[in-house]
Design a protein around this motif. Structure first.
Motif, PDB file in Angstrom:
ATOM      1  N   MET A   1       0.836  -1.186   0.000  1.00 38.00           N
ATOM      2  CA  MET A   1       0.000   0.000   0.000  1.00 38.00           C
ATOM      3  C   MET A   1       0.881   1.251   0.000  1.00 38.00           C
ATOM      4  O   MET A   1       1.885   1.317   0.676  1.00 38.00           O
ATOM      5  CB  MET A   1      -0.855  -0.009   1.269  1.00 38.00           C
ATOM      6  N   VAL A   3       1.257   5.243   0.721  1.00 34.64           N
ATOM      7  CA  VAL A   3       0.669   6.408   1.395  1.00 34.64           C
ATOM      8  C   VAL A   3       0.951   7.657   0.579  1.00 34.64           C
ATOM      9  O   VAL A   3       0.129   8.563   0.504  1.00 34.64           O
ATOM     10  CB  VAL A   3       1.256   6.537   2.818  1.00 34.64           C
ATOM     11  N   LEU A   4       2.129   7.716  -0.037  1.00 33.85           N
ATOM     12  CA  LEU A   4       2.511   8.859  -0.874  1.00 33.85           C
ATOM     13  C   LEU A   4       2.883   8.347  -2.252  1.00 33.85           C
ATOM     14  O   LEU A   4       3.557   7.325  -2.378  1.00 33.85           O
ATOM     15  CB  LEU A   4       3.719   9.581  -0.273  1.00 33.85           C
ATOM     16  N   LEU A   6       5.074   8.520  -5.583  1.00 30.65           N
ATOM     17  CA  LEU A   6       6.349   9.063  -6.061  1.00 30.65           C
ATOM     18  C   LEU A   6       6.058  10.060  -7.176  1.00 30.65           C
ATOM     19  O   LEU A   6       5.134   9.861  -7.963  1.00 30.65           O
ATOM     20  CB  LEU A   6       7.198   7.932  -6.644  1.00 30.65           C
ATOM     21  N   THR A  69      17.563  17.153  -3.460  1.00 29.84           N
ATOM     22  CA  THR A  69      16.525  16.121  -3.633  1.00 29.84           C
ATOM     23  C   THR A  69      16.734  15.368  -4.945  1.00 29.84           C
ATOM     24  O   THR A  69      16.596  14.138  -4.987  1.00 29.84           O
ATOM     25  CB  THR A  69      15.125  16.766  -3.617  1.00 29.84           C
ATOM     26  N   ALA A  72      19.411  12.960  -4.372  1.00 30.72           N
ATOM     27  CA  ALA A  72      18.943  11.844  -3.534  1.00 30.72           C
ATOM     28  C   ALA A  72      18.150  10.847  -4.372  1.00 30.72           C
ATOM     29  O   ALA A  72      18.300   9.631  -4.215  1.00 30.72           O
ATOM     30  CB  ALA A  72      18.100  12.376  -2.383  1.00 30.72           C
ATOM     31  N   PHE A  73      17.304  11.369  -5.279  1.00 31.91           N
ATOM     32  CA  PHE A  73      16.506  10.457  -6.101  1.00 31.91           C
ATOM     33  C   PHE A  73      17.358   9.788  -7.175  1.00 31.91           C
ATOM     34  O   PHE A  73      17.111   8.648  -7.536  1.00 31.91           O
ATOM     35  CB  PHE A  73      15.326  11.198  -6.735  1.00 31.91           C
ATOM     36  N   ASP A  75      20.325   8.942  -6.702  1.00 28.37           N
ATOM     37  CA  ASP A  75      21.084   7.961  -5.923  1.00 28.37           C
ATOM     38  C   ASP A  75      22.468   7.747  -6.552  1.00 28.37           C
ATOM     39  O   ASP A  75      22.925   6.619  -6.711  1.00 28.37           O
ATOM     40  CB  ASP A  75      20.310   6.639  -5.845  1.00 28.37           C
TER      41      ASP A  75
END
Lengths: 184, 149
Positions: A1, A3-4, A6, A69, A72-73, A75
């Motif tokens: 499931m 919640v947010l 991407l 960010t 970070a994405f 990576d």
């Protein structure tokens, strides 16, 4: 499931679609991939990096446009321009560096340069020949300083060593592998 | 009084999951939540040090989930995060939202603090029960050796 959700650019399904389209134009230098429907307003150059990069790769951002960010994405590790596997730059700034060119044993260590240009179709026409091109192909990048082509010819002079170029405008990109010959 | 921030995720994970989910979803629905790093769930190697020579060794793989985000609400903005030995990414995402909401001191902070207190109490009870059962297994080897002499 979940919640947010991407952001669209970072979803695996988007990466798969991007990979297919980029692979297709990488095999046919001069052809242009339109990524507009996958980007949600993010630049095509970032989409290319999202497709190429992972935590085994290194990136030098010469544009300063990638946020913490974004890194970070992606990576991806940060590296200096002479050591990075991928380099993000703008076409209007002439190159003042030498990227990784690989060695005869490991030509795959040559860097991939992702260059942001104003347009891929509104500039002076370049003629492309080489593997993947049936005869000749033309490309008309606008916002690509001529010094890039001079430097690229120097970097790719000792094939199989060299660099691969990805030219990207806001929503489209094209790939110029080191095997492609560029004429005016 | 709030516990230390590093204990928030573990405490909230021990609180009532339904109320944690409802509160986090209510905050998410009225605020903007931006992920600052890709949410991760998977296995990671747990490294420990043995107590004799102090050498590092890998105990084994443990499930791990991690979320880092920014919460923007009319009352404030805060970064939140959670990392838990769990494969439940939905739970860890909700813990990160509550972490950010508490840092931002949103109006829901008292509700989060109540859940924190509930979770801390549940953890304390579990730890006491575990300590008791461990206590029963203790053997004093030194005493046995002394009896042999």
């Amino acid at each position: 499931m979940s919640v947010l959700d991407l952001p669209r650019l970072w979803r695996p399904a988007t990466h798969q679609a991007l990979f297919r389209r980029i692979l297709d134009v990488a095999a046919r230098p001069g052809q242009i991939a339109d990524l507009g429907d996958l980007l949600d307003g993010r630049p095509a150059a970032l989409a290319a990096l999202a497709t190429f990069c992972d935590n085994t790769q290194t990136l030098a951002d010469l544009t300063g446009t990638l946020s913490a960010t974004d890194f970070a994405f992606l990576d991806v590790g940060k590296a200096t321009v002479d050591k990075a596997g991928f380099i993000l730059s703008v076409g209007t700034a002439a190159p003042d560096f030498t990227p990784r060119l690989g060695t005869l044993d490991t030509p795959e260590d040559g860097a991939t340069l992702v260059i942001m240009v104003d347009s891929l179709t509104e500039g002076a026409a370049l003629t492309l020949t080489g593997p993947g091109i049936n005869g000749t192909a033309t490309l008309a990048p606008k916002g690509l300083a001529p010094d890039w082509l001079t430097a690229r010819a120097r970097w790719c002079a000792d094939f199989p060593m060299g660099v691969d170029l990805v030219l990207a405008d806001a929503t489209r990109l094209t790939v110029i592998p080191r095997t492609t010959k560029i004429g005016a | 009084m709030r516990p230390n921030r590093e204990d928030w995720a573990a405490a909230l994970a021990a609180a009532d999951k339904g109320r944690v989910a409802a509160l986090a979803d209510r905050i998410r629905d009225r605020a903007q939540v931006d992920l600052l790093a890709p949410p991760r769930e998977g296995l990671m190697l747990m490294q420990l040090r043995e107590s004799v020579a102090g050498a590092a060794f890998h105990l084994g793989e443990i499930p791990m989930a991690r979320v880092h985000l920014r919460l923007t609400a009319p009352e404030g903005v805060a970064e939140g995060g959670a990392a838990l030995m769990s494969d439940d990414l939905a739970l860890v995402t909700r813990l990160a939202i509550l972490d950010a909401a508490l840092v931002a001191d949103l109006p829901e902070a008292p509700e989060i603090e109540a859940l924190l207190a509930e979770g801390m109490a549940a953890r304390a009870e579990t730890q006491a029960r575990r300590a008791l059962s461990l206590d029963r297994t203790k053997v004093d080897f030194q005493l046995l050796s002394e009896e042999d002499e």
